[in-house]
Design a protein around this motif. Structure first.
Motif, short mmCIF file in Angstrom:
data_model
loop_
_atom_site.label_atom_id
_atom_site.label_comp_id
_atom_site.label_asym_id
_atom_site.label_seq_id
_atom_site.Cartn_x
_atom_site.Cartn_y
_atom_site.Cartn_z
N ALA A 1 43.58 -12.29 69.98
CA ALA A 1 42.35 -12.67 69.27
C ALA A 1 41.43 -13.45 70.22
CB ALA A 1 42.70 -13.50 68.05
N ASN B 1 39.80 -11.14 72.50
CA ASN B 1 38.70 -10.44 71.84
C ASN B 1 37.43 -11.29 71.86
OD1 ASN B 1 39.98 -8.09 71.24
ND2 ASN B 1 40.59 -8.70 69.18
N ASP B 2 37.61 -12.58 71.59
CA ASP B 2 36.45 -13.48 71.62
C ASP B 2 35.84 -13.51 73.02
OD1 ASP B 2 36.61 -14.11 68.98
OD2 ASP B 2 37.82 -15.93 69.29
N VAL C 1 37.26 -4.36 70.61
CA VAL C 1 37.36 -5.62 69.86
C VAL C 1 37.51 -5.33 68.37
CG1 VAL C 1 36.01 -7.63 69.12
CG2 VAL C 1 36.18 -7.06 71.54
#
Lengths: 566, 291
Positions: free
Chosen positions: B166, B169-170, B191
Motif C-alpha cells: 500500500a 502504491n502511494d 496502483v
C-alpha cells in the motif's frame, strides 16, 4: 487572462478554501506543475483541459484523451459560463461570476479521493479460500442432505410404496430394474435368482425382519428333506437343529453369482462329525472331512434277490462284501482278448454291455435282450432253428415249449394222419421225429419233446442255468429271481460322464472278476488319487456336495421338517 | 496449602512445538498399528462359508468398529474448535485423529471382504477412502508447506506485506504525477488493480497472467529508453518502486498459494466426511432394513 481559483477541501462538515489568482494566456488544468490550475492526481493527464477567453465568453477544451464532462455531458470543447460544472478526472470545477477585474472565477474540489491505500488494497484483495465463496459448512450440509435423500429416503419410500418391489415370482419378472434393487443390493445376487432380483420384496417381505422360509418355499415347495421325518423323533438334536435352521441360514443370498449353495464341507461336518453321539440311532458313521476323516465307502449290495433286500457293506469289511444278484456271470470271461466268433473275434469292451443313461451320469439297467441275447439266444431245438423261448418268466417258457410241440403234433400227426409210422424210423440229423398219429402217442410225443427241450433250455452248460441260479424250491425248471443294481453307492452320486476320459479299468477291476458276487465299485483310495480336500492345490478340490446332496427328494418334502414356519 | 512447582507443571505439559506426528513417541501410531493388526487377525481367524464378507461375525465386528471410529473421528471436527479448553490435549486428539483415521482404511477394507459393487455400500467405502486420502494430503501439506511459507515470508507477515505494498502504491502515485501520461497510465493501472488473492483457482495456482505490475514493469522499461532527460530520475524511481512491488506481490501471492494448498484439502475432507456420514447411515440402515 486572470482567474480566481479556489481549492476546496472538506473535513467533515467543514469546508476549507484556499484561493489564488491564476494568470496566463489560457487557464490550463492538469497534473503537471506547469499548469495554471494543477490537479495533482495521477488520474488526471499532464495537461487535461484548457479554459480560454473568447469574444463570446469562456470556453473549455479537452487536450488529452481523458473525458471532459460539462454539466454531466461529455464534450471536446464548449462554451461555459458561471454556474457550469466541469469534471476533470476526480476533480469538480465550478465556474462562478468573476469578481471585478478578473476573467473567471472557479472553485476546484477533489470529489473522488483515493482513500486509504491499505484499506483499499485489503478491500480489493481476496485472501483465503473462505473468501472465494466456498463454504465447507454449506457443502457439507448439501452433500449430507443429498446423499441421505438419495441413498436412504428414496429407497425406503420405494420399498414402502412397493414401487418396483412387488413380491413376484413370475417369469419373466414383473417390473423394471429399480433403483432400490441396485443401490441397496449388498452384493451380487445368485444367478438363479437374478431374474427377479429387482423385486426386493419377493424375498424381503417386511422391513427389519429376516427373510422367511415361506418366501423360499413359495417356489421351492418340493425341495427334498435331509432326514427321514420319523414320528416321535422331534427330540432328536439333529432334527431340532434342522428345524431351527432357516433356509437363508445355509443359502446366503447376495454372496456372488455361484455361492447360493454352500459347498464348504464345514457346513456338513458341523453335524456329521459327531452324529453317532448326537443321533445314536443313526446308522451313519461320523465324517470329519475329505479325504482325511472320511470313512471307507459302504456299498449297497443285494442280500436277497427274491425279497429284493439290500444291505450296505463296508468295502473294507472281512469277508469281502459280496453281491447276490442270483446271476452267474464272469466279467473276466467276457473280456478275453481273443474275442468271440459271434462278435467277429473282436475283444469285447465295457461299452458293449454298459449303456450310459441319457444324462451320462449312470448306466441303464442290464437286460437280457439288451446285453445278452445277441450271443445267448434261447434256442432249444436244432430242428426248430427259428424258435426261441421268451426270457424272464420260467412258467411261461414251459408253457411255450409245450405249446410249440403240441402245435407240431396237431399239424403233422393229427387224427387220421396221412401215413402209418414206418417200422424203422429214418430221419436227418437235427430233424424232429414225426409225431405218432394216435392221440395217446401224440400226447406222449409232446411230453417227450417238451421234456427234452426244457432239458436243453434249462441246461447249465447251454441254457438258463448257464447264467441263472436254479430255484429248486419251485421245481426243476425254475430260475431264482434276479436283481441287478444300477447304483451301488446310494447316498452318493457319481457322474460317469464327468469321468469319461478315464478308462473304466482305472477304477473297476472287471478283467479279474470271475464271479457276479464280486463288488467292482472302487474304494475311497481310488478317488483320492485324483480328488483332494476343498483346499487342495494339486488335486481336484472336492467337498461333501461333490458327491452328496443335502436335499434328498426320496425323503419327502423339506416342509415336513419345518413344522414351525420360520 | 499445596505448593506446586511451576517448572514441574510446565514439564508435564506437552511441548507446543511437538509435532502431532511424533506426539508422545508415536503413541497413536502404535495404537493404530495394533488396531489394524487385531483387525487383520479377526479377518484371518473368521472363515465363513464362501468368501469373507461384512456379514460374518468378524465382518460385523469390523464394521461396528469402523462405524464407531468414523463417528469418533468426525467428533474431532467439533473438538478442535474448543481451542481454549486444553491446547496440549488437542495435539493428542490430532495425532489420534490422523493415525486412527489411517487405520480405518485397514479396518473398513477388511470389513468389505474385498467385495465391491455399484451400490451405496461401496459408495460409503469410496467416500471413506476419499476422506482419508484428503486427510493424508492435509498431513502432507502440514508437514511440507509451513517451512516453505516461513522461507518465503522472509520474516514478515501478510499484513506487513500488504502494508508495504500500500505504501508503495502511494509512492508510485506520488512519483507518477510528474511523468508522461503513458507512464502514468501504467502506474495508475498497477496502483488501482493490485491483484492479490482472488478466485479459488488463482489462489491455488499462484498465477496472475494479467498482473498490472508486471505489465507496468515491462512497459516502463520500453518507455525509459525514449524518455526526456528531466524525467529520467522519476522514471528510475518508478522502476525501483515497481520492482519492489513486484517482489512483494510475488511473495504475497506465493504465501497465499501455500496457505490455499494447506487449506484446500479441508474443503474436501469436511464435506466428504459428511457425505460419508450419510452414506454410512444409509449403509447400516439398508443392511438391517432388508435383512
Amino acid at each position: 487572462m486572470q482567474a480566481e481559483v479556489t481549492f476546496l477541501t472538506r473535513r467533515g462538515a467543514a469546508v476549507m478554501r484556499k484561493s489564488h489568482t491564476a494568470t496566463g494566456e489560457t487557464i490550463r488544468f492538469g497534473r503537471g506543475t506547469g499548469n495554471e490550475v494543477p490537479l495533482p492526481d495521477i488520474r488526471v493527464e499532464l495537461t487535461a483541459a484548457v479554459l480560454r477567453q473568447r469574444s463570446d465568453g469562456l470556453s473549455i477544451e479537452r487536450l488529452g484523451d481523458s473525458l471532459l464532462r460539462v454539466n454531466g455531458g461529455t464534450t471536446g470543447a464548449t462554451v461555459v459560463g458561471p454556474g457550469d460544472e466541469i469534471l476533470i478526472g476526480p476533480y469538480k470545477i465550478v465556474l462562478s461570476s468573476p469578481p471585478d477585474g478578473l476573467d473567471a472565477a472557479l472553485s476546484v474540489e477533489l470529489v473522488q479521493g483515493v482513500g486509504d491505500s491499505l484499506q483499499r488494497l485489503m478491500a480489493e484483495s481476496r485472501i483465503g479460500l473462505d473468501q472465494t465463496g466456498l463454504s465447507k459448512r454449506r457443502t457439507s450440509w448439501m452433500l449430507f442432505a443429498a446423499l441421505t435423500i438419495l441413498c436412504l429416503v428414496v429407497p425406503i419410500v420405494l420399498y414402502s410404496i412397493g414401487a418396483g418391489v412387488k413380491p413376484s415370482t413370475s417369469v419373466p419378472a414383473d417390473g423394471n430394474s429399480t433403483f432400490l434393487g441396485i443401490a441397496w443390493s449388498p452384493g451380487e445376487i445368485s444367478n438363479s435368482h437374478r431374474y427377479f432380483a429387482q423385486n426386493c420384496a419377493t424375498c424381503h417381505q417386511s422391513a427389519f425382519a429376516l427373510v422367511k422360509d415361506s418366501a423360499c418355499l413359495t417356489c421351492h415347495s418340493q425341495i427334498g428333506n435331509h432326514v427321514e421325518s420319523a414320528a416321535g423323533s422331534d427330540g432328536d438334536p439333529v432334527r431340532q437343529r434342522l428345524q431351527a435352521t432357516r433356509c437363508a441360514g445355509c443359502h446366503e443370498e447376495h454372496r456372488g453369482l455361484r455361492t447360493l449353495v454352500i459347498r464348504e464341507g464345514a457346513l456338513c461336518v458341523g453335524c456329521h462329525r459327531s452324529l453317532t453321539e448326537m443321533m445314536p440311532r443313526s446308522v451313519l458313521r461320523d465324517v470329519r472331512g475329505f479325504p482325511d476323516g472320511h470313512p471307507q465307502f459302504r456299498v449297497s449290495v443285494v442280500a436277497d434277490a427274491r425279497t429284493r433286500r439290500l444291505t450296505r457293506v463296508d468295502l473294507d469289511a472281512q469277508p469281502k462284501p459280496a453281491d447276490h444278484p442270483n446271476l452267474v456271470f464272469s466279467h473276466a470271461a467276457h473280456l478275453v482278448p481273443e474275442g468271440f466268433p459271434a462278435l467277429g473275434y473282436k475283444p469285447m469292451v465295457c461299452a458293449e454291455c454298459h449303456t450310459p443313461e441319457a444324462s451320462g451320469q449312470g448306466f441303464l439297467a442290464i437286460t437280457y435282450k439288451g446285453q445278452c441275447h445277441e450271443c445267448h439266444a434261447q434256442k432249444f431245438d436244432a430242428a426248430l432253428p427259428g424258435k426261441e423261448v421268451s426270457h424272464g418268466d420260467d412258467e411261461r417258457v414251459i408253457a411255450e415249449v409245450e405249446g410249440f410241440y403240441a402245435s407240431i403234433a396237431l399239424k403233422e400227426g393229427g387224427p387220421g394222419g396221412s401215413a402209418p409210422a414206418p417200422e424203422i424210423e429214418r430221419r436227418l440229423p437235427d430233424s424232429l421225429s414225426p409225431p405218432p398219429s394216435d392221440p395217446a402217442g401224440r400226447r406222449a410225443w409232446v411230453r417227450q419233446q417238451t421234456t427234452r427241450a426244457l432239458g436243453i433250455i434249462f441246461d447249465e452248460k447251454r441254457g438258463c442255468f448257464y447264467c441263472h441260479v436254479p430255484d429248486p424250491a419251485r421245481g426243476q425248471f425254475h430260475v431264482a429271481p434276479v436283481l441287478i443294481l444300477t447304483r451301488f453307492l446310494l447316498p452318493a452320486r457319481f457322474d460317469h460322464a464327468k469321468h469319461a476320459p478315464i478308462e473304466c479299468d482305472h477304477c473297476h477291476d472287471a478283467r479279474h472278476s470271475q464271479a457276479s458276487n464280486d463288488v467292482l465299485v472302487p474304494g475311497i483310495a481310488t478317488c483320492v488319487t485324483c480328488h483332494g480336500a476343498e483346499t487342495a492345490s494339486f488335486k481336484a478340490r472336492s467337498t461333501c456336495t461333490s458327491c452328496h446332496v443335502f436335499h434328498r427328494q426320496e425323503l419327502g418334502q423339506m416342509r415336513q421338517v419345518m413344522a414351525v414356519e420360520k | 496449602m499445596t505448593v506446586t512447582d511451576p517448572a514441574a507443571a510446565l514439564s508435564r505439559r506437552p511441548s507446543r512445538h511437538e509435532s502431532f506426528l511424533v506426539y508422545a513417541r508415536f503413541r497413536y501410531l502404535k495404537i493404530a498399528c495394533a488396531a489394524a493388526s487385531v483387525s487383520l487377525l479377526l479377518y484371518l481367524v473368521d472363515s465363513p462359508y464362501g468368501s469373507r464378507y461384512g456379514g460374518s461375525w468378524a465382518g460385523y465386528t469390523l464394521g461396528t468398529a469402523g462405524a464407531l471410529l468414523i463417528l469418533w473421528l468426525m467428533w474431532f471436527g467439533y473438538r478442535k474448535r474448543l481451542y481454549l479448553k486444553d491446547q496440549g490435549n488437542l495435539v493428542a486428539w490430532l495425532s489420534a485423529h490422523v493415525y486412527l483415521g489411517l487405520s480405518l482404511l485397514v479396518i473398513a477394507t477388511l470389513h468389505t471382504g474385498f467385495h465391491f459393487g455399484w451400490n451405496i455400500h461401496t459408495l460409503a467405502y469410496a467416500l471413506m477412502c476419499l476422506v482419508i486420502a484428503s486427510g493424508a494430503f492435509g498431513v502432507f501439506s502440514y508437514v511440507r508447506y509451513p517451512r516453505f511459507m516461513t522461507e518465503n515470508r522472509h520474516g514478515t507477515t501478510m499484513p506487513q506485506m500488504l502494508s508495504r505494498i500500500a505504501t508503495l502504491n502511494d509512492q508510485l502515485r506520488s512519483v507518477a504525477i510528474s511523468v508522461d501520461d503513458r507512464t502514468t497510465a501504467l502506474v495508475k493501472f498497477t496502483v488501482e488493480t493490485t491483484s492479490i488473492g482472488g478466485s479459488f483457482w488463482r489462489q491455488l495456482s499462484g498465477r496472475y497472467p494479467n498482473c498490472a505490475t508486471a505489465a507496468a514493469l515491462t512497459g516502463i522499461t520500453e518507455i525509459r529508453a525514449n524518455t526526456a532527460p528531466e524525467l529520467a530520475a522519476a522514471m528510475r524511481q518508478l522502476r525501483v518502486l515497481l520492482d519492489e512491488k513486484a517482489q512483494l506481490l510475488m511473495r504475497a501471492r506465493q504465501d497465499i498459494r501455500y496457505k490455499a494448498i494447506m487449506d484446500i484439502w479441508l474443503y474436501f475432507h469436511v464435506p466428504l466426511s459428511f457425505a460419508l456420514l450419510a452414506a454410512l447411515l444409509a449403509h447400516i440402515v439398508a443392511v438391517f432394513y432388508l435383512l
